[in-house]
Scaffold this motif. Structure first.
Motif, PDB file in Angstrom:
ATOM      1  N   GLY A  28       0.829  -1.204   0.000  1.00 18.31           N
ATOM      2  CA  GLY A  28       0.000   0.000   0.000  1.00 18.31           C
ATOM      3  C   GLY A  28       0.858   1.246   0.000  1.00 18.31           C
ATOM      4  O   GLY A  28       2.079   1.198   0.005  1.00 18.31           O
ATOM      5  N   ASN A  29       0.209   2.385   0.015  1.00 22.39           N
ATOM      6  CA  ASN A  29       0.954   3.639   0.025  1.00 22.39           C
ATOM      7  C   ASN A  29       0.402   4.605   1.068  1.00 22.39           C
ATOM      8  O   ASN A  29       0.406   5.804   0.869  1.00 22.39           O
ATOM      9  CB  ASN A  29       0.977   4.266  -1.372  1.00 22.39           C
ATOM     10  CG  ASN A  29      -0.391   4.373  -1.953  1.00 22.39           C
ATOM     11  OD1 ASN A  29      -1.379   4.169  -1.273  1.00 22.39           O
ATOM     12  ND2 ASN A  29      -0.478   4.701  -3.231  1.00 22.39           N
ATOM     13  N   ARG A  30      -0.115   4.110   2.146  1.00 20.38           N
ATOM     14  CA  ARG A  30      -0.563   4.861   3.310  1.00 20.38           C
ATOM     15  C   ARG A  30      -1.599   5.928   2.980  1.00 20.38           C
ATOM     16  O   ARG A  30      -1.629   6.990   3.574  1.00 20.38           O
ATOM     17  CB  ARG A  30       0.625   5.499   4.024  1.00 20.38           C
ATOM     18  CG  ARG A  30       1.613   4.506   4.523  1.00 20.38           C
ATOM     19  CD  ARG A  30       2.695   5.160   5.323  1.00 20.38           C
ATOM     20  NE  ARG A  30       3.574   5.928   4.451  1.00 20.38           N
ATOM     21  CZ  ARG A  30       4.385   6.865   4.870  1.00 20.38           C
ATOM     22  NH1 ARG A  30       4.455   7.156   6.132  1.00 20.38           N
ATOM     23  NH2 ARG A  30       5.149   7.517   4.032  1.00 20.38           N
ATOM     24  N   THR A  31      -2.495   5.666   2.042  1.00 17.91           N
ATOM     25  CA  THR A  31      -3.503   6.656   1.723  1.00 17.91           C
ATOM     26  C   THR A  31      -4.722   6.521   2.613  1.00 17.91           C
ATOM     27  O   THR A  31      -5.451   7.484   2.780  1.00 17.91           O
ATOM     28  CB  THR A  31      -3.953   6.527   0.259  1.00 17.91           C
ATOM     29  OG1 THR A  31      -4.497   5.231   0.055  1.00 17.91           O
ATOM     30  CG2 THR A  31      -2.805   6.788  -0.673  1.00 17.91           C
ATOM     31  N   GLY A  32      -4.957   5.359   3.173  1.00 16.19           N
ATOM     32  CA  GLY A  32      -6.119   5.166   4.028  1.00 16.19           C
ATOM     33  C   GLY A  32      -7.352   4.845   3.213  1.00 16.19           C
ATOM     34  O   GLY A  32      -7.409   5.046   2.003  1.00 16.19           O
ATOM     35  N   ALA A  33      -8.367   4.326   3.891  1.00 14.14           N
ATOM     36  CA  ALA A  33      -9.606   3.953   3.222  1.00 14.14           C
ATOM     37  C   ALA A  33     -10.514   5.163   3.122  1.00 14.14           C
ATOM     38  O   ALA A  33     -10.737   5.871   4.094  1.00 14.14           O
ATOM     39  CB  ALA A  33     -10.289   2.830   3.991  1.00 14.14           C
ATOM     40  N   MET A  34     -11.060   5.401   1.940  1.00 12.58           N
ATOM     41  CA  MET A  34     -11.979   6.504   1.742  1.00 12.58           C
ATOM     42  C   MET A  34     -13.426   6.039   1.796  1.00 12.58           C
ATOM     43  O   MET A  34     -14.325   6.789   1.471  1.00 12.58           O
ATOM     44  CB  MET A  34     -11.726   7.166   0.377  1.00 12.58           C
ATOM     45  CG  MET A  34     -10.386   7.816   0.257  1.00 12.58           C
ATOM     46  SD  MET A  34     -10.259   9.231   1.333  1.00 12.58           S
ATOM     47  CE  MET A  34      -8.742   8.875   2.136  1.00 12.58           C
ATOM     48  N   GLY A  35     -13.636   4.789   2.151  1.00 14.43           N
ATOM     49  CA  GLY A  35     -14.988   4.250   2.217  1.00 14.43           C
ATOM     50  C   GLY A  35     -14.932   2.796   2.633  1.00 14.43           C
ATOM     51  O   GLY A  35     -14.039   2.382   3.373  1.00 14.43           O
ATOM     52  N   GLU A  36     -15.884   2.015   2.131  1.00 16.86           N
ATOM     53  CA  GLU A  36     -15.917   0.589   2.480  1.00 16.86           C
ATOM     54  C   GLU A  36     -16.448  -0.220   1.312  1.00 16.86           C
ATOM     55  O   GLU A  36     -17.185   0.279   0.461  1.00 16.86           O
ATOM     56  CB  GLU A  36     -16.773   0.369   3.721  1.00 16.86           C
ATOM     57  CG  GLU A  36     -18.183   0.881   3.580  1.00 16.86           C
ATOM     58  CD  GLU A  36     -18.951   0.801   4.885  1.00 16.86           C
ATOM     59  OE1 GLU A  36     -20.185   0.841   4.830  1.00 16.86           O
ATOM     60  OE2 GLU A  36     -18.326   0.700   5.946  1.00 16.86           O
ATOM     61  N   HIS A  37     -16.077  -1.489   1.287  1.00 19.60           N
ATOM     62  CA  HIS A  37     -16.542  -2.411   0.259  1.00 19.60           C
ATOM     63  C   HIS A  37     -17.930  -2.898   0.617  1.00 19.60           C
ATOM     64  O   HIS A  37     -18.235  -3.146   1.783  1.00 19.60           O
ATOM     65  CB  HIS A  37     -15.595  -3.607   0.135  1.00 19.60           C
ATOM     66  CG  HIS A  37     -14.245  -3.239  -0.389  1.00 19.60           C
ATOM     67  ND1 HIS A  37     -14.005  -3.009  -1.709  1.00 19.60           N
ATOM     68  CD2 HIS A  37     -13.073  -3.034   0.254  1.00 19.60           C
ATOM     69  CE1 HIS A  37     -12.733  -2.689  -1.881  1.00 19.60           C
ATOM     70  NE2 HIS A  37     -12.142  -2.691  -0.692  1.00 19.60           N
ATOM     71  N   THR A  38     -18.770  -3.057  -0.396  1.00 18.20           N
ATOM     72  CA  THR A  38     -20.103  -3.603  -0.171  1.00 18.20           C
ATOM     73  C   THR A  38     -20.076  -5.106  -0.364  1.00 18.20           C
ATOM     74  O   THR A  38     -19.124  -5.653  -0.922  1.00 18.20           O
ATOM     75  CB  THR A  38     -21.125  -2.976  -1.137  1.00 18.20           C
ATOM     76  OG1 THR A  38     -20.756  -3.324  -2.474  1.00 18.20           O
ATOM     77  CG2 THR A  38     -21.163  -1.459  -1.006  1.00 18.20           C
ATOM     78  N   LYS A  39     -21.127  -5.776   0.090  1.00 19.79           N
ATOM     79  CA  LYS A  39     -21.149  -7.234  -0.045  1.00 19.79           C
ATOM     80  C   LYS A  39     -21.399  -7.674  -1.482  1.00 19.79           C
ATOM     81  O   LYS A  39     -21.242  -8.831  -1.824  1.00 19.79           O
ATOM     82  CB  LYS A  39     -22.192  -7.848   0.883  1.00 19.79           C
ATOM     83  CG  LYS A  39     -23.619  -7.464   0.589  1.00 19.79           C
ATOM     84  CD  LYS A  39     -24.537  -8.122   1.589  1.00 19.79           C
ATOM     85  CE  LYS A  39     -25.982  -7.756   1.324  1.00 19.79           C
ATOM     86  NZ  LYS A  39     -26.868  -8.395   2.279  1.00 19.79           N
ATOM     87  N   TRP A  40     -21.750  -6.750  -2.373  1.00 19.10           N
ATOM     88  CA  TRP A  40     -21.972  -7.076  -3.778  1.00 19.10           C
ATOM     89  C   TRP A  40     -20.750  -6.786  -4.648  1.00 19.10           C
ATOM     90  O   TRP A  40     -20.819  -6.866  -5.860  1.00 19.10           O
ATOM     91  CB  TRP A  40     -23.168  -6.299  -4.311  1.00 19.10           C
ATOM     92  CG  TRP A  40     -24.427  -6.640  -3.574  1.00 19.10           C
ATOM     93  CD1 TRP A  40     -25.192  -7.774  -3.701  1.00 19.10           C
ATOM     94  CD2 TRP A  40     -25.045  -5.853  -2.576  1.00 19.10           C
ATOM     95  NE1 TRP A  40     -26.241  -7.741  -2.840  1.00 19.10           N
ATOM     96  CE2 TRP A  40     -26.180  -6.568  -2.126  1.00 19.10           C
ATOM     97  CE3 TRP A  40     -24.769  -4.636  -1.992  1.00 19.10           C
ATOM     98  CZ2 TRP A  40     -27.019  -6.090  -1.143  1.00 19.10           C
ATOM     99  CZ3 TRP A  40     -25.612  -4.164  -1.021  1.00 19.10           C
ATOM    100  CH2 TRP A  40     -26.722  -4.880  -0.607  1.00 19.10           C
ATOM    101  N   GLY A  41     -19.653  -6.395  -4.040  1.00 21.64           N
ATOM    102  CA  GLY A  41     -18.423  -6.161  -4.785  1.00 21.64           C
ATOM    103  C   GLY A  41     -18.187  -4.718  -5.179  1.00 21.64           C
ATOM    104  O   GLY A  41     -17.213  -4.418  -5.851  1.00 21.64           O
ATOM    105  N   GLY A  42     -19.054  -3.820  -4.781  1.00 19.13           N
ATOM    106  CA  GLY A  42     -18.864  -2.405  -5.083  1.00 19.13           C
ATOM    107  C   GLY A  42     -18.072  -1.713  -3.981  1.00 19.13           C
ATOM    108  O   GLY A  42     -17.564  -2.346  -3.051  1.00 19.13           O
ATOM    109  N   TYR A  43     -18.003  -0.429  -4.078  1.00 17.96           N
ATOM    110  CA  TYR A  43     -17.284   0.363  -3.091  1.00 17.96           C
ATOM    111  C   TYR A  43     -18.104   1.602  -2.797  1.00 17.96           C
ATOM    112  O   TYR A  43     -18.495   2.346  -3.702  1.00 17.96           O
ATOM    113  CB  TYR A  43     -15.900   0.761  -3.619  1.00 17.96           C
ATOM    114  CG  TYR A  43     -14.991   1.309  -2.563  1.00 17.96           C
ATOM    115  CD1 TYR A  43     -14.381   0.473  -1.649  1.00 17.96           C
ATOM    116  CD2 TYR A  43     -14.744   2.673  -2.468  1.00 17.96           C
ATOM    117  CE1 TYR A  43     -13.542   0.965  -0.666  1.00 17.96           C
ATOM    118  CE2 TYR A  43     -13.905   3.173  -1.498  1.00 17.96           C
ATOM    119  CZ  TYR A  43     -13.311   2.317  -0.598  1.00 17.96           C
ATOM    120  OH  TYR A  43     -12.481   2.803   0.384  1.00 17.96           O
TER     121      TYR A  43
END
Length: 103
Positions: A28-43
């Motif tokens: 990774g490059n230490r950018t952090g998560a800007m959200g979360e993954h959905t159970k259907w494969g989206g973001y």
């Protein structure tokens, strides 16, 4: 083929790379998560986590970029200017101040 024992000791002290880690290691490059993954494969983007950069008011800012639009660029670096000498740093600064540089 393996490196010598002396080299192995120095390699151990270096930062772990993706080639040295397990097969599923992602640095990774230490950018952090800007959200979360959905159970259907989206973001799903969480806009409270998105970075925003606010530019300050620069209307009365005294400094200017070191660029002058009126100054013509020389076609040849070794070509003489109107004064008869090749273009150098002092000549460029002098012409830059004459052509409208801020004080």
């Amino acid at each position: 083929m393996q490196p010598s024992p002396v080299l192995q000791r120095s390699i151990r002290r270096l930062a772990l790379t993706t080639k040295q880690g397990p097969h599923n290691y992602y640095k990774g490059n230490r950018t952090g998560a800007m959200g979360e993954h959905t159970k259907w494969g989206g973001y799903k983007v969480d806009f409270n986590k998105v970075r925003t950069y606010v530019c300050p008011d620069l209307s009365d800012f005294l400094l200017t970029p070191f660029v002058v639009t009126k100054l013509k660029t020389p076609k040849d670096d070794f070509k003489a200017t109107e004064t008869g000498v090749p273009t150098d740093g002092k000549e460029y600064l002098k012409r830059w101040k004459e052509d409208g540089a801020n004080p």
